[in-house]
Motif scaffolding. Structure first.
Motif, mmCIF file in Angstrom:
data_model
loop_
_atom_site.group_PDB
_atom_site.id
_atom_site.type_symbol
_atom_site.label_atom_id
_atom_site.label_comp_id
_atom_site.label_asym_id
_atom_site.label_seq_id
_atom_site.Cartn_x
_atom_site.Cartn_y
_atom_site.Cartn_z
ATOM 1 N N UNK A 194 -12.624 -1.519 -5.699
ATOM 2 C CA UNK A 194 -12.669 -1.931 -7.091
ATOM 3 C C UNK A 194 -11.255 -2.270 -7.572
ATOM 4 N N UNK A 195 -11.128 -3.152 -8.562
ATOM 5 C CA UNK A 195 -9.792 -3.505 -9.074
ATOM 6 C C UNK A 195 -8.958 -2.295 -9.470
ATOM 7 N N UNK A 196 -9.575 -1.300 -10.088
ATOM 8 C CA UNK A 196 -8.839 -0.122 -10.567
ATOM 9 C C UNK A 196 -8.274 0.719 -9.435
ATOM 10 N N UNK A 197 -8.820 0.551 -8.214
ATOM 11 C CA UNK A 197 -8.373 1.353 -7.081
ATOM 12 C C UNK A 197 -7.314 0.649 -6.232
ATOM 13 N N UNK A 198 -6.951 -0.584 -6.597
ATOM 14 C CA UNK A 198 -5.990 -1.349 -5.786
ATOM 15 C C UNK A 198 -4.541 -1.076 -6.181
ATOM 16 N N UNK A 199 -4.349 -0.335 -7.264
ATOM 17 C CA UNK A 199 -3.007 0.032 -7.735
ATOM 18 C C UNK A 199 -2.124 -1.206 -7.941
ATOM 19 N N UNK A 200 -2.690 -2.186 -8.624
ATOM 20 C CA UNK A 200 -1.932 -3.360 -9.025
ATOM 21 C C UNK A 200 -2.135 -3.574 -10.522
ATOM 22 N N UNK A 201 -1.248 -4.329 -11.139
ATOM 23 C CA UNK A 201 -1.353 -4.613 -12.568
ATOM 24 C C UNK A 201 -1.316 -6.119 -12.774
ATOM 25 N N UNK A 202 -2.140 -6.597 -13.714
ATOM 26 C CA UNK A 202 -2.250 -8.036 -13.941
ATOM 27 C C UNK A 202 -1.883 -8.360 -15.379
ATOM 28 N N UNK A 203 -1.075 -9.415 -15.538
ATOM 29 C CA UNK A 203 -0.701 -9.908 -16.867
ATOM 30 C C UNK A 203 -1.400 -11.250 -17.054
ATOM 31 N N UNK A 204 -2.232 -11.331 -18.104
ATOM 32 C CA UNK A 204 -3.067 -12.512 -18.300
ATOM 33 C C UNK A 204 -2.425 -13.508 -19.256
ATOM 34 N N UNK A 205 -2.932 -14.724 -19.202
ATOM 35 C CA UNK A 205 -2.509 -15.791 -20.108
ATOM 36 C C UNK A 205 -2.832 -15.432 -21.559
ATOM 37 N N UNK A 206 -3.945 -14.749 -21.793
ATOM 38 C CA UNK A 206 -4.441 -14.504 -23.149
ATOM 39 C C UNK A 206 -3.926 -13.195 -23.758
ATOM 40 N N UNK A 207 -3.004 -12.502 -23.075
ATOM 41 C CA UNK A 207 -2.432 -11.211 -23.497
ATOM 42 C C UNK A 207 -3.450 -10.080 -23.353
ATOM 43 N N UNK A 208 -4.719 -10.283 -23.820
ATOM 44 C CA UNK A 208 -5.791 -9.281 -23.700
ATOM 45 C C UNK A 208 -5.385 -7.939 -24.302
ATOM 46 N N UNK A 209 -4.832 -7.971 -25.515
ATOM 47 C CA UNK A 209 -4.447 -6.744 -26.220
ATOM 48 C C UNK A 209 -5.592 -6.276 -27.113
ATOM 49 N N UNK A 210 -5.688 -4.976 -27.310
ATOM 50 C CA UNK A 210 -6.672 -4.418 -28.243
ATOM 51 C C UNK A 210 -6.133 -4.565 -29.661
ATOM 52 N N UNK A 211 -6.805 -5.329 -30.549
ATOM 53 C CA UNK A 211 -6.240 -5.612 -31.874
ATOM 54 C C UNK A 211 -6.142 -4.395 -32.780
ATOM 55 N N UNK A 212 -6.980 -3.382 -32.543
ATOM 56 C CA UNK A 212 -6.980 -2.208 -33.425
ATOM 57 C C UNK A 212 -5.964 -1.158 -32.986
ATOM 58 N N UNK A 213 -5.310 -1.381 -31.832
ATOM 59 C CA UNK A 213 -4.334 -0.411 -31.323
ATOM 60 C C UNK A 213 -2.912 -0.881 -31.601
ATOM 61 N N UNK A 214 -2.021 0.056 -31.746
ATOM 62 C CA UNK A 214 -0.603 -0.260 -31.900
ATOM 63 C C UNK A 214 -0.023 -0.717 -30.566
ATOM 64 N N UNK A 215 1.231 -1.146 -30.595
ATOM 65 C CA UNK A 215 1.935 -1.504 -29.360
ATOM 66 C C UNK A 215 1.923 -0.324 -28.395
ATOM 67 N N UNK A 216 2.267 0.860 -28.908
ATOM 68 C CA UNK A 216 2.288 2.053 -28.057
ATOM 69 C C UNK A 216 0.889 2.361 -27.531
ATOM 70 N N UNK A 217 -0.124 2.195 -28.387
ATOM 71 C CA UNK A 217 -1.493 2.464 -27.967
ATOM 72 C C UNK A 217 -1.956 1.530 -26.864
ATOM 73 N N UNK A 218 -1.627 0.244 -26.989
ATOM 74 C CA UNK A 218 -1.982 -0.723 -25.954
ATOM 75 C C UNK A 218 -1.296 -0.407 -24.635
ATOM 76 N N UNK A 219 -0.015 -0.035 -24.717
ATOM 77 C CA UNK A 219 0.738 0.220 -23.497
ATOM 78 C C UNK A 219 0.287 1.496 -22.801
ATOM 79 N N UNK A 220 -0.200 2.440 -23.566
ATOM 80 C CA UNK A 220 -0.546 3.741 -22.974
ATOM 81 C C UNK A 220 -2.010 3.878 -22.609
ATOM 82 N N UNK A 221 -2.837 2.901 -22.978
ATOM 83 C CA UNK A 221 -4.290 3.073 -22.874
ATOM 84 C C UNK A 221 -4.745 3.358 -21.443
#
Length: 366
Positions: free
Chosen positions: A71-98
């Motif tokens: 599964x993607x979560x088990x590959x220990x990689x991180x992906x940065x998307x074109x669309x940012x894909x941030x949670x609008x209701x979370x703060x910067x810290x919340x998005x980074x720590x989720x």
């Protein structure tokens, strides 16, 4: 950081072959850019590495471990998307720590990771803000920060700058390069922008129609393109091409390309007289000749484009359009005439049918 190995990786959607067999070895800590036109398969390949698309055949290995069925979560990689894909209701810290919270990481570890990533990306004063209060460049930094806090084996970037304006793209490009130099992370970056590829990559993988066309350093692809596709895709302004017939020459004339309107000198290629060829020369290598120069080509000046740091001069002889580039400015004007030379040491030669490179003795070596 991890190595990433692709072994005969293919992808098909029914009868449509999106990716032909791809073999690629990415070294630990290397920054590799996948570049090519829209639809060439570069984003599909990245998504297969991430586990977001299944492979039709072949193997993907991360740090020597086959991950096709992970599964993607088990590959220990991180992906940065074109669309940012941030949670609008979370703060910067919340998005980074989720993602760390989902893994039930200790609060002290989360706070330390978020603080370090925020400092690295210049977000320390913005950690309480919501995404709607951020600029496009700041949102992209948050997306990168969310990847950094996980301390993955590899980073995958899917055209992360395509939503930004030209000035922000330039700024973020520099920040991504500095970030890689600081972290030394194995990174794969997808773009259709050849300037991004040239400035960011340790190695470039040029793709077209689902096939790898060439792998090499940016200068490899720029100075010794493997075929006409790579020659035309890498470089700005793009390489000029002229097609014609190879003539071996005789006692009074050296080998040359018979382009109909002009004879362009070539080195002896060791190929048959009459073979169809295409030659290429980059705009910065076209020489403006003296009026009395022999073997020069007379051209009409169609357009002059000042770019700030230099000037692009659009030329035409017969039905062939060319671009020449000069640093600074000159008194060239549309409607005028110029005589040009194509120095043999800067000419690239390609087979007229296959488009593959043909070596010749006059070409500069890398």
């Amino acid at each position: 950081m991890a190595t990433i190995d692709l072994k005969a990786v293919q992808k098909s959607f029914g009868p449509i072959h999106v990716l032909q067999p791809v073999d690629l070895q990415i070294r630990s800590g290397e920054f590799v850019v996948l570049v090519g036109p829209s639809g060439c398969g570069k984003s599909t390949l990245l998504r297969m590495i991430a586990g977001l698309e299944e492979t039709t055949s072949g193997d993907i290995l991360i740090a020597g471990q086959r991950v096709n069925d992970m599964e993607p979560k088990d590959r220990n990689i991180a992906m940065v998307f074109q669309s940012y894909a941030l949670y609008p209701h979370m703060s910067v810290a919340g998005n980074m720590s989720y993602s760390l919270k989902l893994r039930k990481t200790a609060k002290e570890r989360i706070a330390k990771a978020v603080k370090g990533a925020a400092e690295t990306l210049g977000l320390s004063k913005l950690t309480d803000r919501k995404p709607r209060a951020l600029s496009g460049g700041q949102r992209q930094r948050v997306a990168m920060g969310r990847a950094i806090v996980r301390q993955p084996q590899a980073f995958l970037f899917d055209e992360p700058l395509s939503n930004l304006d030209a000035r922000l793209r330039e700024q973020m490009r520099a920040e991504i390069k500095k970030l890689h130099q600081r972290l030394g992370a194995t990174s794969i970056y997808v773009t259709h922008d050849q300037i991004e590829a040239m400035t960011l990559a340790d190695r470039i993988v040029a793709l077209d129609a689902g096939r790898i066309q060439q792998i090499g350093t940016p200068l490899d692809l720029y100075q010794r393109p493997a075929n006409r596709f790579v020659a035309g895709f890498i470089g700005s302004p793009a390489m000029n091409f002229v097609s014609g017939t190879f003539r071996k020459g005789d006692e009074g004339r050296p080998p040359h390309l018979d382009a109909g309107h002009a004879a362009i000198p070539l080195a002896e290629l060791g190929i048959a007289d009459g073979r169809a060829l295409t030659i290429g020369i980059r705009p910065e290598h076209i020489v403006f000749a003296d009026p009395e120069a022999t073997d020069a080509i007379d051209c009409d000046v169609e357009l002059v484009e000042p770019t700030g740091v230099g000037t692009i001069v659009h030329l035409r002889f017969g039905d062939v359009a060319l671009k020449a580039y000069r640093p600074g400015y000159g008194d060239w004007k549309a409607g005028g005439r110029l005589r040009i030379l194509a120095p043999v040491e800067h000419i690239h030669v390609f087979d007229g049918e296959t488009g593959m490179r043909i070596e010749h003795g006059g070409e500069a070596r890398v």
